[in-house]
Scaffold this active site. Structure first.
Site, short mmCIF file in Angstrom:
data_model
loop_
_atom_site.label_atom_id
_atom_site.label_comp_id
_atom_site.label_asym_id
_atom_site.label_seq_id
_atom_site.Cartn_x
_atom_site.Cartn_y
_atom_site.Cartn_z
CB SER A 1 6.73 -7.33 0.25
OG SER A 1 6.16 -8.60 0.07
CG HIS B 1 3.72 -7.64 4.71
ND1 HIS B 1 3.00 -7.32 3.58
CD2 HIS B 1 4.87 -8.20 4.26
CE1 HIS B 1 3.68 -7.70 2.51
NE2 HIS B 1 4.81 -8.22 2.89
CG ASP C 1 0.35 -5.27 3.34
OD1 ASP C 1 0.92 -4.98 4.41
OD2 ASP C 1 0.83 -6.06 2.51
#
EC number: 3.4.21.-
Length: 478
Positions: free
Chosen positions: A238, A133, A163
């Protein structure tokens, strides 16, 4: 007499001075010693971080994404288009103009900027791992190292279901790669350190412990087998590193549970063993080529365990075995309880799914199966997925967004549409769930693999002959 008194006084004075000097020296020595000892026993992450920080990168993204706004007020949308209740079945309005109105607007591309983190896992090749993402819809990727150096990067492979994405720094040298641990050896209570680039502030470090292992059911990703930690993970973290006190990578930070957008001490990371398996496939194929066991199942709760006469609630209950799947050919049956994979205990159906979801096609493994009161070891070789998803960069773009499976219709081998994602090329062409593809460009296509080969030839036009309910229709893509 006076001389004796004077001499005695001098002796006493000298002894007093020597004693005072000795005490002072002892104090100095004692304080110095205490200071040294204090420094020796004072815990610090600094030495470990000095080794790890050069392998953690900040990622800046420039990209564009498609957004849609409605042409019609929200309250009128359900009455127009294919999904209108007036356009279903044998309704007399099926062929009327309002059934063919698209209530959505045309696609609109909007540019965006985003931040994230990543970890260098191969210094020689310049490979770094991050979250899918983070780099999704990226047109330009720029990374910055801890020493300030900047490089452009390109995507090697990405996988939305886990992911995970692998990028490569262009023309980079003198890089530092992180050492990777074995995440199967992690325990609840182990210390963790999260490193990332929250809010674009540069590399930031937080620490905590492992709160739980094998977390699932969060509806974050398709394959969920997360490490849960209370080390603060915020926006921008992230793709960053979750390491142990040795500075070894144990996971890739991916998500937080934050009702109000802040950190409440519940963060999640993807275990490094899963990351290793997936990135190895990305290096080799440019994508993840998963094998599939071919079962449907559920978690083993107390009621189910009682019915199945097993004194444990750990394991994966098999409710159905798909025909012609790896499980079917290996002899796995509905009602089996899978309790181990390669001698490693399986705690739940979710954990089994996550473990197998990172393994490539042709992987051989041993499953421990509880059946009729006995444990049986079964060897399985993973085959290609029974259900194929053509939503891949390497597949023909004209049919992206559709899930297909092999199917038998009127004793003929055909292809069935299992799902169509909204706002994708497949949905724009007009594919719908449960459509049956009879032929393509007047050629009989009997299975999904044949269709994929045909699509890879990139014909100028695609004409799909579709059986939809009692109707036979054609869908065209140019």
């Amino acid at each position: 007499m006076k001389k004796s008194a004077i001499i005695l006084s001098k002796i006493i004075l000298i002894l007093t001075l020597l004693l005072s000097f000795g005490m002072s020296w002892n104090n100095v020595f004692s304080n110095t010693k205490n200071s040294i000892v204090s420094r020796e026993i004072s815990p610090s992450l600094a030495p470990m971080l000095e080794k790890v920080m050069p392998s953690v990168i900040s990622i800046n993204i420039e990209g564009s994404a498609i957004t849609r706004t409605s042409r019609l007020p929200h309250q009128f949308q359900p009455f127009f288009g294919d999904n209108s209740p007036f356009c279903q079945g044998n309704s007399p309005f099926r062929h009327s103009p309002f059934c063919h109105i698209n209530p959505d607007s045309d696609d609109k591309k909007e540019k965006f900027r985003a931040l994230g983190s990543g970890v260098i896992i191969n210094a020689d090749k310049g490979y770094a791992v991050t979250n899918n993402h983070v780099v999704e819809n990226a047109n330009k990727i720029q990374v910055q190292l801890s020493d300030g150096r900047r490089y452009e990067a390109r995507v090697i492979g990405k996988d939305s279901r886990s992911d995970i994405a692998l990028i490569q720094l262009k023309n980079a040298n003198n890089l530092s790669e992180i050492k990777i641990a074995d995440s199967d050896n992690l325990r609840v209570g182990d210390y963790t350190v999260a490193i990332g680039n929250p809010y674009g502030l540069g590399e930031t470090v937080t620490s905590g412990i492992i709160s739980a292992l094998g977390r699932s059911g969060l509806n974050i990703e398709h394959y969920e087998n997360f490490i849960q930690t209370d080390a603060a993970i915020n926006r921008g973290n992230s793709g960053g590193a979750l390491v142990n006190l040795k500075g070894e990578l144990i996971g890739i930070n991916t998500a937080i549970l934050a009702p109000d957008g802040g950190n409440i001490g519940i963060g999640f990371a993807i275990p490094c063993n899963m990351v290793k398996n997936l990135t190895a496939q990305m290096v080799q194929f440019g994508q993840v080529r998963r094998g599939e066991l071919g079962i449907m199942g559920m978690e083993l709760n107390s009621d189910l365990a009682q019915i199945m006469k097993i004194n444990s609630q750990k394991g994966a209950f098999v409710s159905r075995v798909l025909p012609n799947s790896s499980a079917f050919e290996a002899g796995i049956k509905a009602g089996d309880i899978i309790i181990s994979l390669n001698r490693k205990p399986i705690s739940s159906f979710s954990s089994l799914r996550a473990e197998i979801g990172s393994l490539p096609v042709a992987t051989k493994m041993e499953l421990g199966v509880f059946r009729e009161g006995r444990i049986k070891n079964i060897t399985v070789e993973l085959k290609h997925s029974v259900k194929h998803n053509l939503n891949s960069e390497n597949d023909y773009i004209g049919i992206e967004g559709v899930d297909l499976s092999d199917y038998i219709f009127n004793e003929q081998k055909v292809i069935k549409v299992d799902n169509v994602k909204p706002h994708t090329p497949a949905s724009k062409i007009g594919f719908k769930k449960d459509d049956i593809i009879l032929n393509v460009n007047q050629k009989l296509i009997s299975n999904v693999d044949e269709l994929k080969k045909f699509l890879h030839s990139k014909p100028k036009i695609l004409v799909f002959n579709i059986k939809r309910g009692n109707d036979t229709i054609y869908l065209v893509s140019e």
